[in-house]
Design a protein around this motif. Structure first.
Motif, PDB file in Angstrom:
ATOM      1  N   THR A 130      29.951  66.102  67.069  1.00 34.90           N
ATOM      2  CA  THR A 130      29.261  64.969  66.677  1.00 34.90           C
ATOM      3  C   THR A 130      30.131  64.321  65.353  1.00 34.90           C
ATOM      4  OG1 THR A 130      27.292  65.727  67.589  1.00 34.90           O
ATOM      5  CG2 THR A 130      27.238  63.984  66.150  1.00 34.90           C
ATOM      6  N   ARG A 181      22.874  65.211  75.109  1.00 32.50           N
ATOM      7  CA  ARG A 181      22.398  66.532  75.245  1.00 32.50           C
ATOM      8  C   ARG A 181      22.015  66.759  76.639  1.00 32.50           C
ATOM      9  NH1 ARG A 181      17.786  69.012  76.064  1.00 32.50           N
ATOM     10  NH2 ARG A 181      16.783  66.998  76.487  1.00 32.50           N
ATOM     11  N   SER A 203      18.303  70.254  69.678  1.00 35.18           N
ATOM     12  CA  SER A 203      19.486  70.555  69.117  1.00 35.18           C
ATOM     13  C   SER A 203      20.608  70.370  70.266  1.00 35.18           C
ATOM     14  CB  SER A 203      19.795  72.073  68.892  1.00 35.18           C
ATOM     15  OG  SER A 203      19.414  73.128  69.764  1.00 35.18           O
ATOM     16  N   TYR A 204      21.906  69.929  69.662  1.00 32.64           N
ATOM     17  CA  TYR A 204      23.102  69.502  70.821  1.00 32.64           C
ATOM     18  C   TYR A 204      24.291  70.272  69.994  1.00 32.64           C
ATOM     19  CZ  TYR A 204      26.889  66.889  72.430  1.00 32.64           C
ATOM     20  OH  TYR A 204      28.268  66.609  73.010  1.00 32.64           O
ATOM     21  N   TRP A 249      22.537  60.396  71.402  1.00 36.03           N
ATOM     22  CA  TRP A 249      22.337  62.035  71.236  1.00 36.03           C
ATOM     23  C   TRP A 249      21.817  62.467  72.529  1.00 36.03           C
ATOM     24  CZ3 TRP A 249      23.096  65.358  67.134  1.00 36.03           C
ATOM     25  CH2 TRP A 249      22.761  66.610  67.219  1.00 36.03           C
ATOM     26  N   GLU A 250      20.484  61.940  72.777  1.00 36.86           N
ATOM     27  CA  GLU A 250      19.902  62.453  74.030  1.00 36.86           C
ATOM     28  C   GLU A 250      20.662  62.583  75.116  1.00 36.86           C
ATOM     29  OE1 GLU A 250      16.998  64.426  76.307  1.00 36.86           O
ATOM     30  OE2 GLU A 250      17.309  64.186  74.104  1.00 36.86           O
ATOM     31  N   GLN A 287      25.270  67.571  78.768  1.00 35.42           N
ATOM     32  CA  GLN A 287      25.598  69.017  78.473  1.00 35.42           C
ATOM     33  C   GLN A 287      24.907  69.843  79.140  1.00 35.42           C
ATOM     34  OE1 GLN A 287      25.356  71.071  74.486  1.00 35.42           O
ATOM     35  NE2 GLN A 287      27.493  70.605  74.374  1.00 35.42           N
TER      36      GLN A 287
END
Length: 204
Positions: free
Chosen positions: A147, A35, A142-143, A31-32, A38
């Motif tokens: 997902t 992020r 937040s991303y 996830w990180e 992005q």
């Protein structure tokens, strides 16, 4: 950790699109990574979280006995054996005595290789401790990418991700529990869903 993994990936693939995923804590790292990629302007085509979840318990409430028992629980569940020592017992032992106790009880259950020694056990514990600390310290942001979350039917939950997902979040329920999702026969169900998701996103 996420930054280091991104650097490693980009030595092989400097530019996206990237397809990222991970089980349990590795999903949190993914996830990180997604992020950060992005934010840097890179395209992340898909982020797959496999029974990963966010944590809210303060790290200060976690002691060495908790960490040791978490490791025991993980080892036992992965190898299909009930394996735990009470926190009270562990708190009465010095760190090296705790590791020795683990070795003594784990080897007959075939949870650890028969030739593993106290030094290797100590290294395994330190890696597990560092990962656990990183997971409890991390506060995800937040991303906004796409997902997919695969959660288990044992405890179906969005793992706290719905409030953080600024983009699309698809949730699939897979039979089994946190460990069984990565083992036969449930891993076949997971693989089929993941294959479908990858094919769908590749076509986009």
């Amino acid at each position: 950790m996420a930054t280091c993994y991104i650097k490693a990936i980009q030595t092989v693939r400097p530019i996206g699109p990237y397809y990222l995923g991970g089980w349990s804590f590795c999903g949190v790292v993914a996830w990180e990574m997604a992020r950060q990629l992005q934010v840097s302007g890179q395209e992340v085509a898909l982020l797959a979280l496999i029974d990963s979840y966010t944590l809210t318990t303060p790290l200060e409430q976690i002691d060495e006995a908790f960490i040791t028992n978490s490791l025991l629980s993980d080892l036992g569940a992965i190898f299909g054996s009930e394996f735990s020592i009470s926190d009270k017992e562990l708190q009465q032992l010095q760190p090296e005595e705790q590791l020795s106790r683990i070795l003594t009880e784990a080897k007959p259950l075939n949870i650890l290789p028969p030739d593993i020694g106290i030094e290797q056990m100590g290294q395994l514990f330190e890696v597990f401790k560092a990962n656990l600390k990183a997971m409890y310290d991390y506060r995800p942001l937040s991303y906004s990418g796409q997902t997919v979350l695969f959660c288990t039917s044992y405890e179906a939950s969005e793992g706290g991700w719905s409030s953080l997902a600024a983009g699309t979040l698809e949730v699939y329920t897979i039979p089994g529990d946190h460990y069984g999702i990565m083992q036969e026969p449930h891993v076949q169900v997971l693989a089929k869903h993941l294959e479908t998701c990858l094919e769908s996103f590749v076509r986009q």
